[in-house]
Design a protein around this motif. Structure first.
Motif, PDB file in Angstrom:
ATOM      1  N   ARG A  94       0.841  -1.205   0.000  1.00 25.61           N
ATOM      2  CA  ARG A  94       0.000   0.000   0.000  1.00 25.61           C
ATOM      3  C   ARG A  94       0.872   1.249   0.000  1.00 25.61           C
ATOM      4  N   THR A  95       1.912   1.250   0.814  1.00 23.77           N
ATOM      5  CA  THR A  95       2.816   2.398   0.879  1.00 23.77           C
ATOM      6  C   THR A  95       3.452   2.662  -0.480  1.00 23.77           C
ATOM      7  N   GLU A 116       0.551   3.829  -3.035  1.00 20.59           N
ATOM      8  CA  GLU A 116      -0.159   5.062  -2.698  1.00 20.59           C
ATOM      9  C   GLU A 116       0.773   6.277  -2.701  1.00 20.59           C
ATOM     10  N   THR A 117       2.007   6.101  -2.249  1.00 19.86           N
ATOM     11  CA  THR A 117       2.929   7.238  -2.270  1.00 19.86           C
ATOM     12  C   THR A 117       3.286   7.620  -3.705  1.00 19.86           C
ATOM     13  N   THR A 171       3.608   7.850   4.404  1.00 24.19           N
ATOM     14  CA  THR A 171       4.395   6.672   4.765  1.00 24.19           C
ATOM     15  C   THR A 171       4.321   6.400   6.259  1.00 24.19           C
ATOM     16  N   GLN A 172       4.487   7.459   7.049  1.00 25.55           N
ATOM     17  CA  GLN A 172       4.409   7.324   8.508  1.00 25.55           C
ATOM     18  C   GLN A 172       2.995   6.934   8.951  1.00 25.55           C
ATOM     19  N   ILE A 204       0.654   5.175   7.293  1.00 31.38           N
ATOM     20  CA  ILE A 204       0.369   3.763   7.034  1.00 31.38           C
ATOM     21  C   ILE A 204       1.110   2.879   8.031  1.00 31.38           C
ATOM     22  N   GLN A 205       2.356   3.226   8.323  1.00 31.40           N
ATOM     23  CA  GLN A 205       3.129   2.454   9.298  1.00 31.40           C
ATOM     24  C   GLN A 205       2.488   2.511  10.683  1.00 31.40           C
TER      25      GLN A 205
END
Length: 228
Positions: A93-94, A97-98, A211-212, A214-215
């Protein structure tokens, strides 16, 4: 249309099969149909109002999306869930999506900006209610969360990527629904900041925040101890 991805009500022009497909997929994603549970066609026929033949077609379609597992002559089961799969989904996903977010920020027009603001407003209402209650409405939040994230990347101009991302998002969201535990004010603040960065066309900062974000979602679900 992807804007209606989590809506299960019949719309003008829908076939019985299309309505049943959306309902079954929604019930898998929101946890009403639990991981590894047997999908019995005769029972589903009554619940979803579709023929056995139509249901087989739907379940084969969902097997391609990896929400269902086909067992040959033994029928179908809801796909299993594991920490290893969730970790892989978070990474994928990251990646998708990014990439799409950066492209959308570069290419999006004023109509795209307006759609992002509108989707965030709808999400913010759902989140205010969740913060106040903390015990219901997570399913509505997931629908609005999808609407916002989809809006932010909708101007990327890459339909194959968008289709793949939608499928990954479904599978990622299922883990949130299985624990039914909202992340709280931190996720609300993330979404507001992401909206602002998108509108400001700050691609680097927006990608870093996403990114952060999703993590953090991954970490939150894993911290429940529901998955190994």
């Amino acid at each position: 249309m992807e804007n209606f991805r989590f809506e299960t009500q019949e719309r003008l022009g829908d076939t019985i099969g299309e309505v049943a497909y959306r309902r079954i997929r929604s019930h898998i994603v929101n946890g009403q149909l639990l991981p590894d549970s047997k999908l019995k066609l005769e029972r589903m026929k009554d619940v979803y109002g579709a023929s056995v033949t139509t249901l087989r077609e739907i379940l084969n379609r969902l097997a391609v999306e990896e929400l269902v597992t086909a067992e040959g002559q033994r029928g179908f089961r809801v796909a299993a869930a594991s920490g290893a799969e969730f970790r892989e989904l978070a990474a994928l996903r990251t990646l998708l999506e990014t990439h799409a977010l950066r492209a959308s920020i570069m290419q999006g027009d004023i109509e795209w900006e307006a759609s992002v603001v509108a989707a965030h407003y709808k999400l913010s209402v759902a989140e205010r209610r969740l913060v106040a209650s903390q015990n219901n409405g997570v399913d509505k939040w997931v629908s609005c969360d999808w609407g916002f994230h989809h809006a932010t990347i909708a101007a990327c101009g890459q339909p194959v990527l968008m289709k793949t991302h939608a499928s990954i998002f479904d599978r990622f969201a299922r883990y949130h629904m299985l624990v039914m535990n909202f992340r709280g004010q931190g996720v609300v603040d993330d979404h507001t900041s992401l909206r602002n960065l998108v509108i400001a066309r700050d691609a680097d900062a927006a990608v870093a925040l996403l990114t952060q974000h999703i993590q953090s979602g991954f970490d939150h679900v894993m911290a429940t101890g529901c998955f190994e």
